[in-house]
Design an enzyme around this catalytic site. Structure first.
Site, PDB file in Angstrom:
ATOM      1  N   ASP A  76       0.813  -1.231   0.000  1.00  0.00           N
ATOM      2  CA  ASP A  76       0.000   0.000   0.000  1.00  0.00           C
ATOM      3  C   ASP A  76       0.838   1.270   0.000  1.00  0.00           C
ATOM      4  O   ASP A  76       0.410   2.307   0.497  1.00  0.00           O
ATOM      5  CB  ASP A  76      -0.916   0.008   1.244  1.00  0.00           C
ATOM      6  CG  ASP A  76      -0.087  -0.205   2.538  1.00  0.00           C
ATOM      7  OD1 ASP A  76      -0.684  -0.255   3.623  1.00  0.00           O
ATOM      8  OD2 ASP A  76       1.157  -0.313   2.437  1.00  0.00           O
ATOM      9  N   ASP A  99       7.689  -4.645   1.846  1.00  0.00           N
ATOM     10  CA  ASP A  99       7.201  -3.529   1.009  1.00  0.00           C
ATOM     11  C   ASP A  99       8.323  -2.528   0.780  1.00  0.00           C
ATOM     12  O   ASP A  99       8.712  -1.802   1.693  1.00  0.00           O
ATOM     13  CB  ASP A  99       6.014  -2.846   1.728  1.00  0.00           C
ATOM     14  CG  ASP A  99       5.437  -1.716   0.878  1.00  0.00           C
ATOM     15  OD1 ASP A  99       4.402  -1.138   1.288  1.00  0.00           O
ATOM     16  OD2 ASP A  99       6.004  -1.409  -0.198  1.00  0.00           O
ATOM     17  N   GLU A 102       8.741   1.204   1.725  1.00  0.00           N
ATOM     18  CA  GLU A 102       9.172   1.639   3.070  1.00  0.00           C
ATOM     19  C   GLU A 102      10.661   1.939   3.003  1.00  0.00           C
ATOM     20  O   GLU A 102      11.355   1.480   2.105  1.00  0.00           O
ATOM     21  CB  GLU A 102       8.941   0.534   4.104  1.00  0.00           C
ATOM     22  CG  GLU A 102       7.593  -0.131   4.052  1.00  0.00           C
ATOM     23  CD  GLU A 102       6.453   0.851   4.235  1.00  0.00           C
ATOM     24  OE1 GLU A 102       6.694   1.990   4.654  1.00  0.00           O
ATOM     25  OE2 GLU A 102       5.316   0.490   3.899  1.00  0.00           O
ATOM     26  N   HIS A 120       9.803 -10.633  12.890  1.00  0.00           N
ATOM     27  CA  HIS A 120       8.351 -10.811  13.022  1.00  0.00           C
ATOM     28  C   HIS A 120       7.819 -11.663  11.872  1.00  0.00           C
ATOM     29  O   HIS A 120       7.100 -12.639  12.083  1.00  0.00           O
ATOM     30  CB  HIS A 120       7.654  -9.441  13.032  1.00  0.00           C
ATOM     31  CG  HIS A 120       6.161  -9.509  12.991  1.00  0.00           C
ATOM     32  ND1 HIS A 120       5.359  -9.301  14.097  1.00  0.00           N
ATOM     33  CD2 HIS A 120       5.300  -9.761  11.965  1.00  0.00           C
ATOM     34  CE1 HIS A 120       4.074  -9.438  13.752  1.00  0.00           C
ATOM     35  NE2 HIS A 120       4.019  -9.711  12.456  1.00  0.00           N
ATOM     36  N   GLU A 121       8.177 -11.312  10.648  1.00  0.00           N
ATOM     37  CA  GLU A 121       7.635 -12.046   9.486  1.00  0.00           C
ATOM     38  C   GLU A 121       8.066 -13.512   9.503  1.00  0.00           C
ATOM     39  O   GLU A 121       7.270 -14.399   9.165  1.00  0.00           O
ATOM     40  CB  GLU A 121       8.082 -11.375   8.183  1.00  0.00           C
ATOM     41  CG  GLU A 121       7.539  -9.963   7.988  1.00  0.00           C
ATOM     42  CD  GLU A 121       6.033  -9.857   8.182  1.00  0.00           C
ATOM     43  OE1 GLU A 121       5.576  -8.820   8.686  1.00  0.00           O
ATOM     44  OE2 GLU A 121       5.302 -10.830   7.893  1.00  0.00           O
ATOM     45  N   HIS A 124       5.780 -15.699  11.328  1.00  0.00           N
ATOM     46  CA  HIS A 124       4.676 -16.223  10.495  1.00  0.00           C
ATOM     47  C   HIS A 124       5.171 -17.382   9.647  1.00  0.00           C
ATOM     48  O   HIS A 124       4.481 -18.403   9.513  1.00  0.00           O
ATOM     49  CB  HIS A 124       4.134 -15.122   9.578  1.00  0.00           C
ATOM     50  CG  HIS A 124       3.426 -14.017  10.287  1.00  0.00           C
ATOM     51  ND1 HIS A 124       2.480 -14.226  11.254  1.00  0.00           N
ATOM     52  CD2 HIS A 124       3.530 -12.673  10.156  1.00  0.00           C
ATOM     53  CE1 HIS A 124       2.028 -13.068  11.699  1.00  0.00           C
ATOM     54  NE2 HIS A 124       2.648 -12.107  11.054  1.00  0.00           N
ATOM     55  N   HIS A 130      -0.669 -13.673  14.897  1.00  0.00           N
ATOM     56  CA  HIS A 130      -0.389 -12.489  15.732  1.00  0.00           C
ATOM     57  C   HIS A 130      -0.725 -12.732  17.204  1.00  0.00           C
ATOM     58  O   HIS A 130      -1.603 -13.507  17.548  1.00  0.00           O
ATOM     59  CB  HIS A 130      -1.155 -11.281  15.191  1.00  0.00           C
ATOM     60  CG  HIS A 130      -0.492 -10.706  13.979  1.00  0.00           C
ATOM     61  ND1 HIS A 130      -1.208 -10.152  12.924  1.00  0.00           N
ATOM     62  CD2 HIS A 130       0.814 -10.629  13.633  1.00  0.00           C
ATOM     63  CE1 HIS A 130      -0.360  -9.736  12.003  1.00  0.00           C
ATOM     64  NE2 HIS A 130       0.879 -10.015  12.398  1.00  0.00           N
ATOM     65  N   ALA A 287       7.049  11.629  41.914  1.00  0.00           N
ATOM     66  CA  ALA A 287       6.722  13.072  41.855  1.00  0.00           C
ATOM     67  C   ALA A 287       5.213  13.216  41.732  1.00  0.00           C
ATOM     68  O   ALA A 287       4.530  12.334  41.170  1.00  0.00           O
ATOM     69  CB  ALA A 287       7.406  13.728  40.655  1.00  0.00           C
TER      70      ALA A 287
END
Lengths: 373, 83
Positions: A76, A99, A102, A120-121, A124, A130, A287
């Site tokens: 996208d 992508d 990016e 992360h990928e 999968h 997830h 504080a």
């Protein structure tokens, strides 16, 4: 953590991968090392082993593409979706696509760190879906953390070992460091780092995380600090909201950051001495801002200072012992905040509730009084 | 007198498009037209609740600012619900 329907996993622990093309954002050798390091994240805690091939079809084909790139899931453009990968299976199964609209980076926190996205990928590619644990690597939203000190969170270790078991090659005499865990609001022994209000909301900080509590519903939403303020460090010492300046001040060591709403105020971090604290003070442990007096109380373990927000000067006659100002309190203050005319002093997992004006002790509570489980 | 259409506040329509696109991509929201309401909740509301539950947000089934803020964050392209 979650897995894909049917707990999809590879039938073998020996897998091949191939880097089909490269991003112009980084050098070839950087991409090579990042992809290998990202696969090792999963190999270190399982029997999985990865071998690189340079031609033919590998189990895990790694490629960079933009928009429509050959599967039915077009990218996208910049931001939004960063990458995707397919669960274990023949053909496109296991493949990871990045992508290339990016900006991927090797070390810096600018752009999107390719190591974090790739690790992360590849989760999968191994069969993890997830996780809704905001501290997990398999959480769907990107957040930067230092790749050099990366350690696979416990939630992800649990998930991948559910599918493949533990790493048989780990030397019991030289085990891996404990995986980082996500603090549990219901842990009766939870010791918070800092507490502050923010325009009606309350924020409770612990490690890399903070819980936000909405006044009307009281629900506690847990997020990574870096998801909101990438520049603010983890493991804060103290925090408070000043009604005088409509800012929240976050303290760590001898530095203080200021946020206005959810934006970091330019010119910060500053030294805590800019708030009148003597240079002998190495860190603030808590504080709070007193609405009725306009004073900010800085707690330094068993003592506290009073700072006049309007005049921006330290009040004379301080530091005082906390127990002198708050009868019934003994020891070090670990967090503090004021809310609706009450002052709350945290001491480990206990909370001492005082009337802000009379300083009379009303109750001793637990964290769960605020962080409803 | 000509009544002028009351324009939605800026961004609202656009935000709704962002939300629909997001829920289609990651929560299996199918086409909206002619879809049956379940127990008075629209498919969009149902999917919004599902997403809010996943991200441990306030489950309202409506598009509030916190939900929209999460939808605009950079993320992985794999759906959060199995397809």
């Amino acid at each position: 953590y979650t897995t894909f329907p049917g707990n999809l996993k590879w039938p073998t622990n020996k897998l091949t991968y191939r880097i089909e093309n490269y991003t112009p954002d980084m050098s070839v050798s950087e991409v090579d090392s990042v992809i290998e390091k990202a696969l090792q994240v999963w190999a270190r805690v399982t029997p999985l082993r990865f071998t690189r091939i340079y031609s033919g079809t590998a189990d895990i084909m790694v490629s960079f593409g933009t928009r429509e790139h050959g599967d039915y899931y077009p990218f996208d453009g910049p931001d939004g979706t960063l990458a995707h990968a397919f669960p274990p299976a023949a053909g496109i199964g296991g493949d990871a696509h990045f992508d290339d609209d990016e900006t991927f980076t090797f070390q810096s926190s600018n752009g999107y760190n390719l190591f974090l996205v790739a690790a992360h990928e590849f989760g999968h590619s191994m069969g993890l879906s997830h996780s809704n644990d905001p501290g997990a690597l398999m959480y769907p939203v990107y957040s930067y953390s230092d790749p050099n000190s990366f350690s696979l969170p416990q939630d992800d270790v649990n998930g991948i070992q559910f599918l493949y078991g533990k790493n048989p090659d780990v030397n019991p005499g030289d085990p891996d460091p404990e995986p980082p865990t996500t603090p549990d609001a219901c842990d009766p022994n939870l010791v918070l780092d800092a507490v502050a209000t923010l325009r009606g909301e309350q924020m409770f900080f612990k490690g890399r995380f903070f819980w936000r509590i909405y006044p009307q519903s009281g629900e506690a939403v847990q997020s990574l600090i870096k998801n909101f303020w990438p520049e603010v460090p983890d493991n804060l010492d103290a925090a408070y909201e000043s009604q005088e300046t409509d800012r929240v001040y976050l303290f760590k060591g001898q530095k203080v950051w200021a946020i206005s709403g959810y934006d970091l105020v330019r010119g910060y971090p500053k030294s805590i001495s800019s708030m009148g604290l003597p240079k002998t003070v190495k860190k603030v442990s808590a504080a709070l801002y007193e609405e009725h007096s306009g004073k900010t109380l800085f707690f330094v373990d068993k003592h506290y200072y009073s700072y006049d927000e309007a005049r921006q000067t330290m009040d004379s006659g301080f530091p005082k012992l906390v127990e002198d100002g708050f009868p019934g309190f003994r020891g070090k203050v670990t967090a503090a905040f004021q809310n609706s005319g009450f002052t709350y002093l945290f001491k480990g997992p206990h909370v001492f509730e005082y009337s802000s004006r009379s300083k009379r002790l009303y109750r001793v509570l637990g964290n769960s009084y605020f962080l409803r489980c | 007198a000509h009544c002028l259409p009351i324009l939605p506040p800026p961004g609202t329509e656009q935000d709704k498009d962002v939300a629909e696109m997001y829920l289609k991509r990651f929560y299996n929201l199918t086409e909206q037209r002619g879809r049956v309401f379940h127990r008075g909740v629209s498919p969009l509301g149902e999917k919004l609740s599902e997403m809010q539950r996943f991200f441990r947000l306030k489950v309202t089934g409506t598009l509030d600012s916190d939900t929209l803020q999460v939808m605009k964050k950079p993320r992985c392209g794999v759906p959060d619900v199995s397809q």
